[in-house]
Write a protein that holds these residues in place. Structure first.
Motif, PDB file in Angstrom:
ATOM      1  N   GLN A 170     -12.031  -4.305   8.670  1.00 27.47           N
ATOM      2  CA  GLN A 170     -11.227  -3.406   9.264  1.00 27.47           C
ATOM      3  C   GLN A 170     -11.550  -3.184  10.630  1.00 27.47           C
ATOM      4  OE1 GLN A 170      -8.458  -2.529   7.690  1.00 27.47           O
ATOM      5  NE2 GLN A 170      -8.773  -1.089   5.807  1.00 27.47           N
ATOM      6  N   GLY A 221      -1.465  -6.022  10.305  1.00 21.89           N
ATOM      7  CA  GLY A 221      -1.864  -4.816   9.423  1.00 21.89           C
ATOM      8  C   GLY A 221      -3.205  -4.646   9.190  1.00 21.89           C
ATOM      9  N   TRP A 222      -3.763  -3.326   8.668  1.00 25.68           N
ATOM     10  CA  TRP A 222      -5.127  -3.258   8.150  1.00 25.68           C
ATOM     11  C   TRP A 222      -5.083  -3.864   6.941  1.00 25.68           C
ATOM     12  CZ3 TRP A 222      -5.875   2.902   8.269  1.00 25.68           C
ATOM     13  CH2 TRP A 222      -5.848   3.371   9.570  1.00 25.68           C
ATOM     14  N   HIS A 235       0.544   4.159   1.172  1.00 30.92           N
ATOM     15  CA  HIS A 235       0.476   4.727   2.355  1.00 30.92           C
ATOM     16  C   HIS A 235       0.808   3.991   3.535  1.00 30.92           C
ATOM     17  CE1 HIS A 235      -1.940   7.396   0.035  1.00 30.92           C
ATOM     18  NE2 HIS A 235      -2.908   6.585  -0.161  1.00 30.92           N
ATOM     19  N   ALA A 236       1.671   2.869   3.285  1.00 30.36           N
ATOM     20  CA  ALA A 236       1.936   2.049   4.392  1.00 30.36           C
ATOM     21  C   ALA A 236       3.022   2.810   5.418  1.00 30.36           C
ATOM     22  CB  ALA A 236       2.753   0.759   3.917  1.00 30.36           C
ATOM     23  N   THR A 253     -11.738   2.276  17.309  1.00 27.44           N
ATOM     24  CA  THR A 253     -11.431   3.302  16.132  1.00 27.44           C
ATOM     25  C   THR A 253     -12.766   3.123  15.257  1.00 27.44           C
ATOM     26  OG1 THR A 253      -9.798   3.154  14.388  1.00 27.44           O
ATOM     27  CG2 THR A 253     -10.541   1.061  14.980  1.00 27.44           C
ATOM     28  N   PHE A 271     -13.862   2.991  10.691  1.00 27.58           N
ATOM     29  CA  PHE A 271     -13.271   2.829   9.306  1.00 27.58           C
ATOM     30  C   PHE A 271     -14.419   3.214   8.591  1.00 27.58           C
ATOM     31  CE2 PHE A 271     -10.092   0.163  11.582  1.00 27.58           C
ATOM     32  CZ  PHE A 271      -8.946   0.440  10.617  1.00 27.58           C
ATOM     33  N   TYR A 292      -1.180  -4.104   3.641  1.00 32.15           N
ATOM     34  CA  TYR A 292      -0.253  -3.786   4.639  1.00 32.15           C
ATOM     35  C   TYR A 292       0.230  -5.138   5.393  1.00 32.15           C
ATOM     36  CZ  TYR A 292      -2.632   0.653   4.533  1.00 32.15           C
ATOM     37  OH  TYR A 292      -3.235   1.919   3.941  1.00 32.15           O
ATOM     38  N   ASN A 294       0.749  -1.191  -0.156  1.00 38.98           N
ATOM     39  CA  ASN A 294      -0.074   0.086   0.051  1.00 38.98           C
ATOM     40  C   ASN A 294       0.851   1.167   0.017  1.00 38.98           C
ATOM     41  OD1 ASN A 294      -1.860   2.301   0.875  1.00 38.98           O
ATOM     42  ND2 ASN A 294      -3.143   0.676   1.030  1.00 38.98           N
ATOM     43  N   ASP A 332       1.222   3.620  11.595  1.00 38.54           N
ATOM     44  CA  ASP A 332      -0.149   3.762  12.228  1.00 38.54           C
ATOM     45  C   ASP A 332      -1.158   2.729  11.569  1.00 38.54           C
ATOM     46  OD1 ASP A 332       1.042   6.078  13.431  1.00 38.54           O
ATOM     47  OD2 ASP A 332       0.111   7.473  12.255  1.00 38.54           O
ATOM     48  N   ASN A 333      -0.604   2.150  10.563  1.00 35.72           N
ATOM     49  CA  ASN A 333      -1.753   1.338   9.786  1.00 35.72           C
ATOM     50  C   ASN A 333      -1.611  -0.307  10.593  1.00 35.72           C
ATOM     51  OD1 ASN A 333      -0.277   2.670   7.307  1.00 35.72           O
ATOM     52  ND2 ASN A 333      -2.446   3.102   7.743  1.00 35.72           N
ATOM     53  N   GLN A 372      -4.230   0.982  -2.350  1.00 38.46           N
ATOM     54  CA  GLN A 372      -3.856  -0.529  -2.515  1.00 38.46           C
ATOM     55  C   GLN A 372      -3.276  -0.909  -4.062  1.00 38.46           C
ATOM     56  OE1 GLN A 372      -7.700  -2.175  -1.671  1.00 38.46           O
ATOM     57  NE2 GLN A 372      -7.729  -0.960   0.128  1.00 38.46           N
TER      58      GLN A 372
END
Ligand code: FDA
Length: 393
Positions: A242, A372-373, A54-55, A222, A224, A377, A52, A58-59, A98
């Motif tokens: 998630q 990971g999410w 954006h990895a 959390t 999503f 991830y 990903n 925080d994921n 992704q």
């Protein structure tokens, strides 16, 4: 006769093969399966969501949220994307960063086999490890299956993954090895998994099987926002999967249907323009029809919308934007994508993945308490942790 290797890696999955590609020396990779990288092959609907863009730390879910930082920073998604490109594998971004193969997840398996071969690692498939013993200079393993007998090594890497999809050969092996060497294992549970509900709720949900809707799914920890899907067995879809990794038995979840929708504004506008419309039909028009019909029933509303005061419309809007549900459980490891929890990060070096108190013993990939999410991830963690151990060996 006992053969000696500098490194033995147990588990020819994503992390194990990545580690073998970087370990150098004389490396043997052992797996009880018939083929390496089976989870890679079935991943991402056959196209493998291999990372990903954006990895970042925080994921990931872990007992120590800082643990994954070092490996993720030193072997990044861009490093793996570069490797994929160097093998001429075409890819595309599907959504939310992704990345998937254009063609087939088998290309990622081939990439890893090629890299392992380049590094001179050997692969022993259909081979089980019956026992592990610590020796003065490393470890002695007893093997059975296609490769039998005793082997010794200086470095032993455990890359046997988590418990999800037992049908594909997932085992507790990695956790048992950790315990054998006095290393703690944090409690494990199924993650990225659909929710199930009690029989009454399931009867109510059945007519909605196949209905999808954008939703924000909020747990105690959390939230999503993505698609949610009703199935014959309960609730699924990315937002639900998630959330499931953060959910604990007995907790409720809050679902905001079609986040960002001003339900009160819409209901009031329709009351003003067409007050004789049936309120249940109006709700069924605002939401996907079958879901709307169900929510109208849940709200217990019927008759002309004109008969509904602002206060009553507000109550309906509140239900649609904060629908509270209590899952009975999850579908469990049978369908889970990952295992949350695992070998405690407290016991491992975040730089090398080596057990602090057992020199030469490494744990990488999903067997470690780093989860990971959804969205590439988990593979990124396998690449990063495999690389960290491989280059440290
Ligand atoms: P992995 O499970 O890949 O490998 C472990 C290996 O150890 C296996 O080859 C197994 O046979 C072997 N093994 C286990 N016990 C053993 C024993 N006792 N003796 C010998 N060998 C043993 N993630 C992602 O980022 N993007 C995605 O698209 C997907 N899609 C996806 C789909 C489905 C259906 C599932 C189940 C999972 C995903 N995942 C995913 C998650 C991802 O597959 C997973 O996190 C990684 O494969 C973990 O890599 P590891 O190498 O740690 O374990």
């Amino acid at each position: 006769m006992t053969s000696h290797f500098s490194t033995i890696i147990i588990g020819a999955g994503a992390a194990g093969m990545m580690c073998a590609a970087h370990a150098g020396g004389d490396t043997l990779v052992i797996d009880h399966a018939r083929a390496p990288g089976e989870k890679i092959r079935i991943s991402g609907g056959g196209r493998c969501n291999f990372t990903n863009i954006h990895a970042g730390p925080d994921n990931f879910i872990s007992g120590n949220p800082h643990f994954a930082k070092s490996a993720l920073k030193r072997y990044t998604q861009w490093d793996f994307i570069g490797l994929v490109a160097s093998h001429g594998i075409a890819w595309h971004e599907k959504t939310l960063g992704q990345l998937f193969c254009d063609d087939s997840s088998k290309q990622i398996v081939s990439l890893l086999i090629t890299e392992m071969e380049r590094a001179g690692a050997r692969l022993a498939l259909r081979t089980a490890v019956d026992s592990i013993e610590k020796t003065e200079s490393g470890f002695r393993l007893t093997l059975s299956g296609d490769r039998q007998g005793e082997v010794t090594c200086r470095n032993l890497v455990i890359a046997t993954g988590g418990l999800s999809i037992p049908k594909m050969g997932a085992t507790r092996f990695g956790y048992d090895v950790a315990r054998q060497f006095g290393i703690a294992v944090t409690p494990t549970r199924a993650g990225l998994v659909p929710f199930t509900f009690d029989e009454t709720a399931m009867q109510d949900f059945k007519p909605m099987a196949g209905v999808a809707c954008d939703a924000r799914v909020t747990t105690d920890r959390t939230a999503f926002e993505e698609a949610m899907l009703f199935t014959h067995r309960g609730l699924s879809g990315p937002a639900v999967l998630q959330a499931s990794s953060y959910w604990r038995d007995g907790e409720t979840i809050r679902v905001t249907l079609m986040p960002g929708t001003d339900f009160l504004g819409k209901l009031r506008a329709i009351r003003m323009s067409n007050g004789r419309r049936d309120i249940a039909a109006v709700i069924a028009d605002i939401l996907p029809r079958r879901l709307g019909q169900y929510m109208a029933g849940l709200a217990g509303v019927s008759g002309n919308i004109a008969d509904y005061s602002d206060r009553k419309l507000q109550a309906i809007a509140d239900l649609l934007s904060a629908w509270t549900l209590k899952p009975a459980g999850t579908e469990g490891y049978r369908t889970a994508e990952v295992t949350v929890g695992g070998v405690s990060t407290e016991a491992l070096s975040s730089q090398t993945m080596m057990a602090r108190d057992v020199p030469g013993l490494y744990f990488i990939g999903e067997v470690v308490d780093v989860t990971g999410w959804l969205g590439g991830y988990n593979f990124q963690w396998a690449w990063s942790s495999g690389w960290a151990a491989g280059t440290a060996i």
